[in-house]
Design an enzyme around this catalytic site. Structure first.
Site, PDB file in Angstrom:
ATOM      1  N   ARG A 191       0.370  -1.528   0.044  1.00 25.74           N
ATOM      2  CA  ARG A 191       0.236  -0.293   0.171  1.00 25.74           C
ATOM      3  C   ARG A 191       0.779   1.419  -0.182  1.00 25.74           C
ATOM      4  O   ARG A 191       0.519   2.145   0.411  1.00 25.74           O
ATOM      5  CB  ARG A 191      -0.937  -0.214   0.686  1.00 25.74           C
ATOM      6  CG  ARG A 191      -1.817  -1.051   1.351  1.00 25.74           C
ATOM      7  CD  ARG A 191      -2.613  -0.905   0.140  1.00 25.74           C
ATOM      8  NE  ARG A 191      -4.189  -1.645   0.331  1.00 25.74           N
ATOM      9  CZ  ARG A 191      -4.024  -3.037  -0.548  1.00 25.74           C
ATOM     10  NH1 ARG A 191      -2.529  -3.777  -0.894  1.00 25.74           N
ATOM     11  NH2 ARG A 191      -4.030  -4.276   0.319  1.00 25.74           N
TER      12      ARG A 191
ATOM     13  N   SER B 258     -11.703  -0.102   3.128  1.00 27.55           N
ATOM     14  CA  SER B 258     -11.201  -0.105   4.517  1.00 27.55           C
ATOM     15  C   SER B 258     -10.810   0.848   5.159  1.00 27.55           C
ATOM     16  O   SER B 258      -9.838   1.167   4.530  1.00 27.55           O
ATOM     17  CB  SER B 258      -9.910  -1.195   4.063  1.00 27.55           C
ATOM     18  OG  SER B 258     -10.228  -2.230   4.076  1.00 27.55           O
TER      19      SER B 258
ATOM     20  N   GLU C   7      -6.297   3.824   6.509  1.00 25.21           N
ATOM     21  CA  GLU C   7      -5.624   3.415   5.039  1.00 25.21           C
ATOM     22  C   GLU C   7      -6.047   4.962   3.806  1.00 25.21           C
ATOM     23  O   GLU C   7      -5.172   5.227   3.247  1.00 25.21           O
ATOM     24  CB  GLU C   7      -6.154   2.424   4.490  1.00 25.21           C
ATOM     25  CG  GLU C   7      -5.974   1.944   3.564  1.00 25.21           C
ATOM     26  CD  GLU C   7      -6.199   0.792   2.877  1.00 25.21           C
ATOM     27  OE1 GLU C   7      -5.752   0.037   3.336  1.00 25.21           O
ATOM     28  OE2 GLU C   7      -6.411   0.520   1.797  1.00 25.21           O
TER      29      GLU C   7
HETATM   30  C1  FAD Z   1     -15.266  -0.719  -1.574  1.00 26.10           C
HETATM   31  C2  FAD Z   1     -14.301   0.245  -2.034  1.00 26.10           C
HETATM   32  C3  FAD Z   1     -12.929  -0.733  -1.919  1.00 26.10           C
HETATM   33  C4  FAD Z   1     -11.530  -1.473  -1.783  1.00 26.10           C
HETATM   34  N1  FAD Z   1     -10.812  -1.731  -2.181  1.00 26.10           N
HETATM   35  C5  FAD Z   1      -9.174  -1.571  -2.136  1.00 26.10           C
HETATM   36  C6  FAD Z   1      -8.974  -2.906  -2.092  1.00 26.10           C
HETATM   37  O1  FAD Z   1      -9.394  -3.906  -2.093  1.00 26.10           O
HETATM   38  N2  FAD Z   1      -7.522  -2.576  -2.586  1.00 26.10           N
HETATM   39  C7  FAD Z   1      -7.243  -1.430  -2.701  1.00 26.10           C
HETATM   40  O2  FAD Z   1      -5.697  -1.463  -2.791  1.00 26.10           O
HETATM   41  N3  FAD Z   1      -7.754  -0.461  -2.243  1.00 26.10           N
HETATM   42  C8  FAD Z   1      -8.903  -0.296  -1.746  1.00 26.10           C
HETATM   43  N4  FAD Z   1     -10.060   0.813  -2.612  1.00 26.10           N
HETATM   44  C9  FAD Z   1      -9.143   1.360  -2.128  1.00 26.10           C
HETATM   45  C10 FAD Z   1      -9.370   2.712  -3.614  1.00 26.10           C
HETATM   46  O3  FAD Z   1     -10.353   2.097  -4.666  1.00 26.10           O
HETATM   47  C11 FAD Z   1      -7.636   2.865  -4.218  1.00 26.10           C
HETATM   48  O4  FAD Z   1      -6.699   3.776  -2.854  1.00 26.10           O
HETATM   49  C12 FAD Z   1      -8.202   3.590  -5.491  1.00 26.10           C
HETATM   50  O5  FAD Z   1      -6.606   3.497  -6.590  1.00 26.10           O
HETATM   51  C13 FAD Z   1      -8.210   5.094  -5.891  1.00 26.10           C
HETATM   52  O6  FAD Z   1      -8.667   5.511  -6.707  1.00 26.10           O
HETATM   53  P1  FAD Z   1      -9.215   6.728  -6.503  1.00 26.10           P
HETATM   54  O7  FAD Z   1      -9.125   7.573  -8.936  1.00 26.10           O
HETATM   55  O8  FAD Z   1     -10.558   7.384  -6.363  1.00 26.10           O
HETATM   56  O9  FAD Z   1      -7.827   7.363  -5.644  1.00 26.10           O
HETATM   57  P2  FAD Z   1      -8.514   8.762  -4.964  1.00 26.10           P
HETATM   58  O10 FAD Z   1      -9.170   8.603  -3.700  1.00 26.10           O
HETATM   59  O11 FAD Z   1      -9.405  10.140  -5.450  1.00 26.10           O
HETATM   60  O12 FAD Z   1      -7.043   9.241  -4.597  1.00 26.10           O
HETATM   61  C14 FAD Z   1      -5.939   8.663  -3.676  1.00 26.10           C
HETATM   62  C15 FAD Z   1      -4.685   9.027  -3.436  1.00 26.10           C
HETATM   63  O13 FAD Z   1      -4.055   9.026  -4.752  1.00 26.10           O
HETATM   64  C16 FAD Z   1      -3.498  10.322  -5.142  1.00 26.10           C
HETATM   65  N5  FAD Z   1      -3.857  10.442  -7.113  1.00 26.10           N
HETATM   66  C17 FAD Z   1      -5.017   9.687  -7.507  1.00 26.10           C
HETATM   67  N6  FAD Z   1      -5.148  10.210  -8.687  1.00 26.10           N
HETATM   68  C18 FAD Z   1      -3.617   9.871  -9.005  1.00 26.10           C
HETATM   69  C19 FAD Z   1      -2.721  10.833 -10.597  1.00 26.10           C
HETATM   70  N7  FAD Z   1      -3.370  10.926 -11.646  1.00 26.10           N
HETATM   71  N8  FAD Z   1      -1.680  11.379  -9.988  1.00 26.10           N
HETATM   72  C20 FAD Z   1      -1.138  11.534  -8.552  1.00 26.10           C
HETATM   73  N9  FAD Z   1      -1.953  11.269  -7.892  1.00 26.10           N
HETATM   74  C21 FAD Z   1      -2.869  10.552  -7.882  1.00 26.10           C
HETATM   75  C22 FAD Z   1      -4.945  11.164  -4.711  1.00 26.10           C
HETATM   76  O14 FAD Z   1      -3.488  12.626  -4.442  1.00 26.10           O
HETATM   77  C23 FAD Z   1      -4.660  10.339  -3.341  1.00 26.10           C
HETATM   78  O15 FAD Z   1      -3.969  10.371  -2.820  1.00 26.10           O
HETATM   79  C24 FAD Z   1     -11.282   0.731  -1.903  1.00 26.10           C
HETATM   80  C25 FAD Z   1     -12.434   1.926  -1.859  1.00 26.10           C
HETATM   81  C26 FAD Z   1     -13.610   1.229  -1.668  1.00 26.10           C
HETATM   82  C27 FAD Z   1     -14.638   2.735  -1.593  1.00 26.10           C
END
Ligand code: FAD
EC number: 1.3.1.98
Length: 327
Positions: free
Chosen positions: A155, A228, A321
């Site tokens: 992570r 999580s 997380e």
């Molecule tokens: C129901 C649910 C289940 C999930 N299950 C998992 C799982 O099984 N495993 C897991 O690892 N995660 C899980 N997650 C967490 C999440 O899905 C991941 O972390 C995902 O990659 C976040 O994507 P996002 O586009 O929404 O990023 P955001 O939430 O918008 O951003 C997350 C972070 O990434 C940065 N970021 C986003 N895009 C960029 C970019 N283009 N360049 C630089 N930085 C960037 C942001 O600044 C922030 O720090 C889950 C979330 C939910 C709601």
């Protein structure tokens, strides 16, 4: 740039959030819009499924909209950061590219996937990332970082430093389907459905992961949540009693022990006060949900209380997380 007074920020926890400014990157021609940002507060936004945001962001939100998929001559797939992760899963299944079936249904965009090295059911995205192309906010240049340079771990990656805007991710998928089926809940599901290493196809593996996830994780568009809420703590095996959290701990290949954060939360829930707007999902005690009208300060207060209780009663430090963006 959009009107600063009208910007609402969609987010998976469904908090009412606005921001001062917004920059979209639709192509490399938009990169100069970023050059002035050094002194300002800014935040890169994906689809906010891993962020808990305070009600006003007094700075610039940046979003990458490029969502194309390009197959390069050396078999590497270059994917725009704005593509939804599930669209990439669909693409790989349709084109016989293997390696991310276990990451089916993780919400979010491709550009966020390297940031916390998304992982599930025994697979991490770093296992198929060849390189990452990004804008470096410090040097103000576009750079391509090799997998090694990304410093991936559980992570975690170099992108947590916030020095980079990820523009594209280059993937090197497997040409041969060699499924990883060892994760306990996946192995159990496959046994119940009479599937094994020899009979399972990539699509059936992806559908199996989807079924497992849907049985215990709420979809954020129906029940607002950010997945999580705490990381599973990893501790030195000798530092905990042999019978501590029996059946809720896993020995890691490096000899350390991973503890179930869900179990630790369950153990202290009676001793903390959960406000009516918040709750833990009935099928998964690690998923905090917004039951309606939750506000930022209530969330941070509750998470602190849980951390304090787990530390004082069980001696384990829980880490949040999702990223908490306070004002
Ligand atoms: C129901 C649910 C289940 C999930 N299950 C998992 C799982 O099984 N495993 C897991 O690892 N995660 C899980 N997650 C967490 C999440 O899905 C991941 O972390 C995902 O990659 C976040 O994507 P996002 O586009 O929404 O990023 P955001 O939430 O918008 O951003 C997350 C972070 O990434 C940065 N970021 C986003 N895009 C960029 C970019 N283009 N360049 C630089 N930085 C960037 C942001 O600044 C922030 O720090 C889950 C979330 C939910 C709601």
């Amino acid at each position: 740039m959009s009107n600063p007074h009208q910007l609402t920020v969609n987010n998976a926890f469904n908090l009412a959030v606005t921001a001062k400014q917004f920059i979209s990157i639709s192509s490399l021609k938009d990169i100069p819009k970023l050059h002035h940002l050094q002194a300002d507060e800014f935040l890169v936004l994906g689809s906010a499924t891993n962020l808990i945001l305070d009600e006003y962001f007094d700075g610039t939100l940046i979003q990458v909209l490029m969502d194309d998929i390009v197959l390069e001559t050396d078999g590497i797939l270059s994917v725009g950061a704005g593509l939804h992760w599930h669209d990439l899963i669909d693409h790989t299944l349709a084109h016989d590219l293997y390696g991310i079936e276990n990451l089916t249904l993780i919400p979010g965009l491709v550009g966020a996937s390297p940031v916390q090295n998304i992982g599930a059911y025994g697979v991490e995205v770093s296992s198929v990332i060849h390189s990452v192309t990004c804008y470096n906010f410090v040097t103000k240049k576009i750079e391509t970082l090799s997998n090694e340079a990304c410093n991936f771990s559980y992570r975690d990656s170099i992108f947590k430093s916030k020095d980079y805007l990820i523009l594209r991710v280059q993937f090197k998928f497997h040409q041969l389907f060699e499924p990883n089926l060892s994760y306990p809940s996946l192995a159990q599901f496959l046994k119940e459905h009479q599937l094994d290493h020899d009979t399972i196809s990539p699509r059936v593996l992806s559908e199996s992961i989807q079924a497992i996830r849907e049985s215990k994780l709420p979809a954020p568009d129906k029940i607002p949540n950010v997945g999580s809420i705490f990381k599973n703590p990893i501790v030195e095996t000798e530092s905990i009693p042999a019978d501590f959290l029996a059946d809720h701990r896993w020995l890691m290949p490096d000899g350390q022990t991973k503890l179930s954060a869900a179990r630790l939360v369950e153990l202290v829930l009676d001793s903390v006060e959960v406000p009516p707007s918040l709750g833990f999902y009935e099928k998964h005690s690690l998923v905090l949900i917004n039951k309606g009208g939750a506000v930022f300060s209530e969330i941070t207060k509750l998470l602190k209380e849980i951390q304090q209780q787990v530390l004082s009663l069980h001696g384990v430090q829980l880490r949040v997380e999702p990223e908490i963006i306070g004002s």
